[in-house]
Enzyme design. Structure first.
Site: not given
Ligand code: GDP
Ligand code: MN
Length: 392
Positions: A109, A197
């Site tokens: 992530y 992201e």
């Protein structure tokens, strides 16, 4: 302002982030064509909506044949996808992204956000990325690695390396990760982003890094100087109430209640929403009509508020400094005539030309409810609702 995954991937790729090859498709036929162009190998078909959580909601599928691509595309297109992030209304799928499949060994992530506390861009990362990242953030927040970037120095190499080591990356992955970090940081900074992201940033079976998902959102206040970003706007993914307000240059945020608000000044708008709640009501929207609101602008504000079918009463609360109460009052009267208003309207005016304004309201012959103070106005609006909500 949010953009689609495929748009974010195109931007990030330009800055140097490795992304899989893929094509946008608006029909099952185009999706099948994309599959063939990718060589007829395994591919991933992904719903393009302004939301994450698509995987868990059935919006992402690995397909092995053209027939599979075609049939998944046919089920997905035109469907409203409800994910953990969309709210109950969901988002309409109007386009797909078809990309070559990747063999995933690990999911990382990687996020860039604005950290208000340190007033800096902050990197958030985890070696356990993928679809369960939100659970991880909730249950084990300390496992997320955080790092702030000094705006004067920018992202420096030792920071990138430290982050890579903390995620357990090895060998050439460290340099690849640093390249991706730098690219994301530059994209964030150069395009006035609010969020970048990549989840997952996959480590492939061969040990290389590739961005399998990408999300970017942008500062709407900076769009005036980023026309190439503004061009990516997809009104189909936005709250229709907010799109129409945006087109009219009004600061509007849609909410869940039924008391439509037309107010000048963001602070007064916030205070009014608090007072409505205190009086036992729920605001339908935030709307700041701004200073110097001409009667025509007031009419536009009425039209915007009325695009929300839940609105059952309208509260106009103006403290006129730059504004003039008589303009606002004229606008309210004009809105009644032009829009063919049938809902109760509470008007509270204060400030410049307040007497002239109140006189216009008084002599209008319209069923307008006048209030002197903010508290009175909020209570009057709650009382004026045709269907009182039972006390909780
Ligand atoms: P999100 O659920 O909206 O965040 O959508 P993602 O693009 O992140 O897709 C959800 C999940 O699908 C990812 O976490 C991956 O596990 C999986 N996925 C996405 N692309 C690929 C791919 O190319 N190959 C494989 N095997 N899985 C993929
Ligand atoms: Mn994702």
């Amino acid at each position: 302002m949010d953009i689609h995954e495929h748009q974010a991937k195109a931007i990030l790729a330009e800055f140097g982030v490795p992304v899989p090859k893929g094509f946008v498709a608006f029909s099952p036929e185009q999706a099948a064509h994309a599959f063939r162009q990718l060589g007829g190998n395994n591919c991933v078909v992904k719903a393009q909506i302004h939301s994450g959580g698509r995987g868990a909601a059935g919006g992402v599928k690995l397909c092995k044949t053209e027939a599979e691509v075609r049939s998944f595309a046919a089920t997905l297109l035109g469907k409203t996808l409800v994910t953990k992030q969309t709210g109950a209304g969901g988002k309409l799928v109007e386009r797909l992204w078809v990309e070559e499949a990747t063999d995933i060994a690990q999911e990382i992530y990687l996020g860039f956000v604005l950290d208000r506390k340190s007033e800096r861009i902050m990197i958030v990362a985890s070696g356990h990325g993928g679809m369960e990242i939100e659970d991880l953030a909730e249950n084990d927040p300390d496992s997320l690695v955080r790092m702030v970037i000094d705006p004067a120095a920018g992202l420096v190499d030792y920071q990138a390396r430290e982050l890579a080591f903390r995620l357990g990356l090895k060998g050439s992955q460290v340099a690849q990760f640093a390249t991706t970090l730098r690219a994301c940081y530059r994209a964030y900074r150069d395009l006035d982003a609010m969020m970048v992201e990549i989840n997952p940033l996959a480590i492939t079976g061969a040990g290389d890094l590739v961005a399998l998902d990408a999300k970017m959102s942008f500062d709407t206040n900076a769009l005036y100087r980023r026309p190439q970003v503004e061009a990516l706007r997809d009104p189909g993914q936005e709250d229709p109430r907010e799109s129409s307000a945006h087109d009219n240059g009004l600061a509007y945020v849609g909410l869940e209640g039924d008391i439509g608000c037309i107010i000048n000044g963001a602070g007064l708008a916030m205070a009014t929403m608090d007072m409505i709640k205190l009086a036992g009501g729920e605001p339908a929207n935030f709307l700041d009509i701004g200073g110097g609101a001409s009667p025509a602008r007031v009419v536009t504000a009425f039209r915007t508020v009325l695009t929300d079918p839940n609105v059952s009463v309208i509260l106009v609360n103006i403290f006129a400094g730059i504004n003039r109460c008589d303009w606002i009052a004229k606008g309210v009267v004009q809105a009644y005539e032009e829009v063919g208003l049938s809902l109760p309207v509470v008007v509270r005016l204060s400030g410049t030309n307040v007497e002239e304004g109140r006189e216009i309201i008084r002599t209008s012959g319209l069923p307008l409810i006048s209030a002197d103070t903010l508290a009175e106005a909020a209570r009057a609006a709650v009382r004026a609702r045709p269907t009182p909500v039972a006390a909780e």
